[in-house]
Design an enzyme around this catalytic site. Structure first.
Site, PDB file in Angstrom:
ATOM      1  N   CYS A 187      59.848  -7.153 -15.862  1.00 29.15           N
ATOM      2  CA  CYS A 187      59.108  -8.410 -15.665  1.00 29.15           C
ATOM      3  C   CYS A 187      58.356  -8.282 -14.348  1.00 29.15           C
ATOM      4  O   CYS A 187      58.158  -7.164 -13.850  1.00 29.15           O
ATOM      5  CB  CYS A 187      60.049  -9.617 -15.700  1.00 29.15           C
ATOM      6  SG  CYS A 187      61.321  -9.628 -14.423  1.00 29.15           S
TER       7      CYS A 187
ATOM      8  N   ARG B  76      63.770 -12.813 -15.420  1.00 32.16           N
ATOM      9  CA  ARG B  76      63.811 -12.459 -16.838  1.00 32.16           C
ATOM     10  C   ARG B  76      64.463 -11.108 -17.126  1.00 32.16           C
ATOM     11  O   ARG B  76      65.372 -11.002 -17.951  1.00 32.16           O
ATOM     12  CB  ARG B  76      62.382 -12.473 -17.420  1.00 32.16           C
ATOM     13  CG  ARG B  76      61.765 -13.849 -17.460  1.00 32.16           C
ATOM     14  CD  ARG B  76      60.274 -13.790 -17.716  1.00 32.16           C
ATOM     15  NE  ARG B  76      59.541 -13.245 -16.580  1.00 32.16           N
ATOM     16  CZ  ARG B  76      58.248 -13.018 -16.539  1.00 32.16           C
ATOM     17  NH1 ARG B  76      57.522 -13.264 -17.605  1.00 32.16           N
ATOM     18  NH2 ARG B  76      57.669 -12.538 -15.456  1.00 32.16           N
TER      19      ARG B  76
ATOM     20  N   ASP C 159      57.378 -16.926 -17.599  1.00 30.59           N
ATOM     21  CA  ASP C 159      57.921 -16.777 -16.249  1.00 30.59           C
ATOM     22  C   ASP C 159      58.584 -18.102 -15.843  1.00 30.59           C
ATOM     23  O   ASP C 159      57.906 -19.127 -15.763  1.00 30.59           O
ATOM     24  CB  ASP C 159      56.732 -16.461 -15.334  1.00 30.59           C
ATOM     25  CG  ASP C 159      57.144 -16.258 -13.899  1.00 30.59           C
ATOM     26  OD1 ASP C 159      58.296 -16.576 -13.559  1.00 30.59           O
ATOM     27  OD2 ASP C 159      56.299 -15.786 -13.124  1.00 30.59           O
TER      28      ASP C 159
HETATM   29  P1  4NP Z   1      60.582 -12.732 -12.959  1.00 33.55           P
HETATM   30  O1  4NP Z   1      60.212 -14.099 -12.232  1.00 33.55           O
HETATM   31  O2  4NP Z   1      59.306 -11.950 -13.106  1.00 33.55           O
HETATM   32  O3  4NP Z   1      61.128 -13.172 -14.283  1.00 33.55           O
HETATM   33  O4  4NP Z   1      61.599 -12.035 -12.089  1.00 33.55           O
HETATM   34  C1  4NP Z   1      59.485 -14.143 -11.031  1.00 33.55           C
HETATM   35  C2  4NP Z   1      60.108 -13.935  -9.843  1.00 33.55           C
HETATM   36  C3  4NP Z   1      59.380 -14.008  -8.657  1.00 33.55           C
HETATM   37  C4  4NP Z   1      58.029 -14.298  -8.693  1.00 33.55           C
HETATM   38  C5  4NP Z   1      57.409 -14.498  -9.910  1.00 33.55           C
HETATM   39  C6  4NP Z   1      58.134 -14.412 -11.072  1.00 33.55           C
HETATM   40  N1  4NP Z   1      57.289 -14.408  -7.497  1.00 33.55           N
HETATM   41  O5  4NP Z   1      56.116 -14.762  -7.576  1.00 33.55           O
HETATM   42  O6  4NP Z   1      57.831 -14.144  -6.417  1.00 33.55           O
END
Ligand code: 4NP
Length: 156
Positions: free
Chosen positions: A10, A16, A126
């Site tokens: 991800c 995720r 997300d």
């Molecule tokens: P992930 O969620 O991709 O599912 O781990 C996110 C975690 C952090 C960020 C964006 C999505 N961020 O912008 O820091």
């Protein structure tokens, strides 16, 4: 399909993909399969961090203990894994661009290929800027997709 090596990817590797990793690990272990399963992010800003506390809590309620430390995807991952599962189209495009050769590029798939056929979703959203329901919905999608991955059930 034993000894399959699967990497979930991800953006941040704190919501995720670490959840997907633990869900598939739980399912395959229960089925007696010895699969190599890991996760990584296309963005390195959370490197070394444990999963987001909201995802940790939501997954914990379903019996999954998330202990993964975030790490960015590396070129070696394209050799070390048989299938690299992207959570959304941005992750997919980034991974396809990173792939060092055609064989590696072909290892990159979208998680929607493993959703049940009656689902209209085309990616795992997300949840980072969402409320608690966002995390529950992500876990619902991931449990469904991981069950299908474990059973070799691909819809496209
Ligand atoms: P992930 O969620 O991709 O599912 O781990 C996110 C975690 C952090 C960020 C964006 C999505 N961020 O912008 O820091």
């Amino acid at each position: 399909m034993d000894n399959t090596r699967i990497l979930f990817v991800c953006l941040g590797n704190i919501c995720r993909s670490p959840a997907a990793e633990e869900i598939l690990r739980t399912i395959t272990r229960k089925a007696g399969k010895d699969w190599k399963i890991d996760s990584a992010g296309t963005y390195s800003g959370h490197k070394g961090e444990l999963p987001d506390r909201r995802m940790h809590a939501a997954a914990g309620k379903r019996g999954y203990s998330l202990t993964h430390r975030a790490r960015p995807v590396s070129i070696v991952d394209f050799l070390d894994f048989d299938m690299i599962v992207a959570m959304d189209d941005d992750n997919y495009e980034t991974l396809r661009m990173m792939a060092p050769d055609t064989e590696s590029e072909n290892k990159v798939v979208r998680i929607r290929d493993f959703f049940n056929e009656d689902r209209t979703d085309t990616y795992v959203p997300d949840p980072y800027y969402s409320g608690r329901e966002g995390f529950e919905y992500v876990l619902d999608l991931l449990e469904e997709a991981c069950e299908n991955i474990a059973n070799g059930k691909r819809n496209s």
